[in-house]
Design a protein around this motif. Sequence first.
Motif, PDB file in Angstrom:
ATOM      1  N   ARG A  78     127.834 -13.300  89.408  1.00 50.35           N
ATOM      2  CA  ARG A  78     127.294 -12.277  90.311  1.00 50.35           C
ATOM      3  C   ARG A  78     125.825 -12.524  90.674  1.00 50.35           C
ATOM      4  N   ASP A  80     124.444 -14.053  93.147  1.00 47.39           N
ATOM      5  CA  ASP A  80     124.126 -13.789  94.563  1.00 47.39           C
ATOM      6  C   ASP A  80     123.846 -12.309  94.784  1.00 47.39           C
ATOM      7  N   ARG A  81     124.622 -11.468  94.116  1.00 52.17           N
ATOM      8  CA  ARG A  81     124.439 -10.023  94.255  1.00 52.17           C
ATOM      9  C   ARG A  81     123.087  -9.599  93.686  1.00 52.17           C
ATOM     10  N   TYR A  82     122.727 -10.111  92.525  1.00 49.49           N
ATOM     11  CA  TYR A  82     121.442  -9.749  91.919  1.00 49.49           C
ATOM     12  C   TYR A  82     120.279 -10.225  92.797  1.00 49.49           C
ATOM     13  N   GLN A  84     120.222 -10.667  95.904  1.00 49.13           N
ATOM     14  CA  GLN A  84     120.136  -9.849  97.118  1.00 49.13           C
ATOM     15  C   GLN A  84     119.192  -8.662  96.889  1.00 49.13           C
ATOM     16  N   ASP A 190     126.734  -0.884  90.658  1.00 50.19           N
ATOM     17  CA  ASP A 190     127.907  -1.365  91.392  1.00 50.19           C
ATOM     18  C   ASP A 190     129.221  -0.875  90.771  1.00 50.19           C
TER      19      ASP A 190
END
Length: 469
Positions: A78, A80-82, A84, A190
């Motif tokens: 994850r 990429d999510r962090y 962002q 999330d």
Amino acid sequence: MTTVTRFAPSPTGYLHVGGARTALYSWLYAKSKGGKFVLRIEDTDIERSTQAAIDAILEGMQWLGLDWDEGPFYQTQRFDRYNQFIDQLLAEGKAYKCFMPSAELDAIREEQMAKGEKPRYPGTWRERTDHPQDKPFAIRFKTPQEGSVIIKDYIRGDIEIANSELDDLIIRRSDGAPTYNFCVVVDDWDMGISHVVRGEDHINNTPRQINILQALGAPIPEYAHVSMILGDDGKKLSKRTNAVGVMEFRDEGYLPQALLNYLVRLGWSHGDQEIFSVEEMIELFSLDAIGQSASAFNTDKLIWLNQHYIKTLPAKEVAEHARWHFAQQGIDINQGPALEDVITVQADRVKTLKELAQISGYFYQEYEALDEKAAKKHLRPVAKEALLLVQSKLSALTQWNTESIHNAINQTAEELDVGMGKVGMPLRVAVTGAGNSPALDLTLNLLKPAQIEQRINKALEYIANRENT
């Protein structure tokens, strides 16, 4: 609002009892509220995280029956999510680039400690814009410099920590990897986590995480920080030192039902009740009934619970876990009576499933040798007559059940005008190879008549050899 809890272990070792209790409390709270339980693997410590540890955690959870509704989620999947959200905080001026080399920060902290001050990052790059080119940098979160964070804790009440006590923590390392405290915040948001149940060692992390949640405009979960568990020696259990892995309890012959019952009482109580089924735990559990004091692990109490469950659970349920122990000791349970029947006659005589397998081999395979002490005491020449007579009476039975077996042994003693021990003990040693077993009628009923005849012959041979020496 749906109640959502999570268990989020770091896969740097096995699932130990402290983690298992945290998982149990989180699981119970979700179940008690009709909510969801999430399993998350916090594997951001890439150097120390291993697949073996992940497997051990999953195996431990499954053995305990702590099923998860969502997951397992892996933080390393994850990033990429962090990133962002880290980029968002940078753009909003709520985070900044820090170019301070680790050696420089170490020197500052040493100087602070030498002065008796709390070691901390001094905020050197917090407002600077003269960023050097082509130099590595970390991203730090801009911790509010005023006010305080109030943690509303189910177990400890309100905990207030001044922001002045907190420095600007790194949320992305210079190698590009997001850090634990930031990943946790994004994950909890999330995944809709409403309640965070975790160890008291995370209390220092909680105000930092709340500040980040507020900076992101995310809802704040409710918290319950559980006290530590002390070992039998009175010292703190630690994953790196003396904590016992959950699967070690399986290996030693404990039932998961016993361990769950034991763990739930390590900090939580409901009156004076000691024995709880899982259904009762779910019905009665509440976070505010967890005590603040450290709990002491007591192996004797766990053994007592294990004995209770071996004796009181349906034999079929015990057999599901006992099969593994028989296999570990090379005992093929397909070559003998139903395991449930063996458990029924042995349950009162053992403390663990490992012990159950150790003393029950004679039901499934020929014993390698007679117990020397028992044979010397009970297989003497004087026992020959009793063994021959009881052998003939058992061979003549047309119905093989506990009543007919009991009568055959009794009749032997009556005809020889001897006490039951003079017949029963030689017969017990002959049939089981040792001096201890359940009641003889129960024991023999689970064996085949041909097996018993063969083993009595073996004992008679032992007596004959003894007579000739």
